[in-house]
Design an enzyme around this catalytic site. Sequence first.
Site, PDB file in Angstrom:
ATOM      1  N   HIS A  21       0.787  -1.220  -0.152  1.00 21.44           N
ATOM      2  CA  HIS A  21      -0.015   0.015   0.287  1.00 21.44           C
ATOM      3  C   HIS A  21       0.966   1.213   0.099  1.00 21.44           C
ATOM      4  O   HIS A  21       0.537   2.256  -0.779  1.00 21.44           O
ATOM      5  CB  HIS A  21      -0.950  -0.188   1.175  1.00 21.44           C
ATOM      6  CG  HIS A  21      -2.025  -0.922   1.249  1.00 21.44           C
ATOM      7  ND1 HIS A  21      -1.897  -2.158   1.230  1.00 21.44           N
ATOM      8  CD2 HIS A  21      -3.508  -0.891   1.005  1.00 21.44           C
ATOM      9  CE1 HIS A  21      -3.081  -2.967   1.382  1.00 21.44           C
ATOM     10  NE2 HIS A  21      -3.920  -2.081   0.990  1.00 21.44           N
TER      11      HIS A  21
ATOM     12  N   HIS B 294       2.053  -4.144   9.257  1.00 20.85           N
ATOM     13  CA  HIS B 294       3.464  -3.892   8.792  1.00 20.85           C
ATOM     14  C   HIS B 294       4.173  -3.231   9.915  1.00 20.85           C
ATOM     15  O   HIS B 294       3.672  -2.583  10.613  1.00 20.85           O
ATOM     16  CB  HIS B 294       3.500  -2.825   7.581  1.00 20.85           C
ATOM     17  CG  HIS B 294       2.908  -3.338   6.184  1.00 20.85           C
ATOM     18  ND1 HIS B 294       3.579  -4.628   5.487  1.00 20.85           N
ATOM     19  CD2 HIS B 294       1.519  -3.321   5.533  1.00 20.85           C
ATOM     20  CE1 HIS B 294       2.579  -4.758   4.514  1.00 20.85           C
ATOM     21  NE2 HIS B 294       1.413  -4.251   4.470  1.00 20.85           N
TER      22      HIS B 294
END
Length: 271
Positions: free
Chosen positions: A193, A235
């Site tokens: 992303h 993440h």
Amino acid sequence: MPASQPRSRARDRNNVLNRAEFLSLNQPLKGNQEGRSSSRKQSGQAGAAGAQSSGPKEQRQSQQLPEEDCMQLNPSFKGIAFNSLLAIDICMSKRLGVCANRASSWGGARSMINLLGITGHGIPWIAGTLICLVKSSTLAGQEVLMNLLLALLLDIMIVAGLQKLAKRKGPYDINPGLLDYLTMDTYAFPAGHASRVAMLSKFFLNHLVLAIPLRILLVLWALCVGLSRVMIGRHHITDVLSGFVFGYLQFRLVELIWMSSNTCQMLISIW
């Protein structure tokens, strides 16, 4: 003298240690000594031969041992610095994962943070680019949209390949969603992303005429999407930062291989 000799002989006869069964204690037999020495020599030779024959094998086995089984008694400065930064990254990422699950401190905002992350997903952007490409009637618009589609496809392939090589897990045990499996975004490093929003924001800033407030909002949107991936525990911080770097490099790559209007028209006619 003659009287002392029989006395000494009688003493020797009466001495218990002079009997045959006790001779080995006082004076070992020559045959036994030779047998023992020969056996020692043979065992020593056999041990030397075994050491020579097993030496290379043991050396090969020691060389084949994995690194995690070896103890580093004198780690280098680079190794210490890298491990320290990695520990700080994991600790800070876990602290920022305030929406990792429903029991977290910001667990109630998890659905909203996930919705913000979807705005940077590859599938909606590819679908939207295709729809705009079908409805576009200008050559300039079709050229920009075709190169944008190329950039999105390159982003998915590059990030998926890097994640397969690194195979780094996230700070929390978060299972990827259905859209993540479709774009092969199943590992943590680099953040797909983050790379996508960095590439898109740079692409729009270069090829679209936008007012200054819209430019600021575009940059803030990219930063918020990257932060949202850390907040939901998907993440690490370094994953997002590396994603931003890879996104910029992907933009530079697309600029180098930019497709001209004629090429775009030919591809559209084939499609």
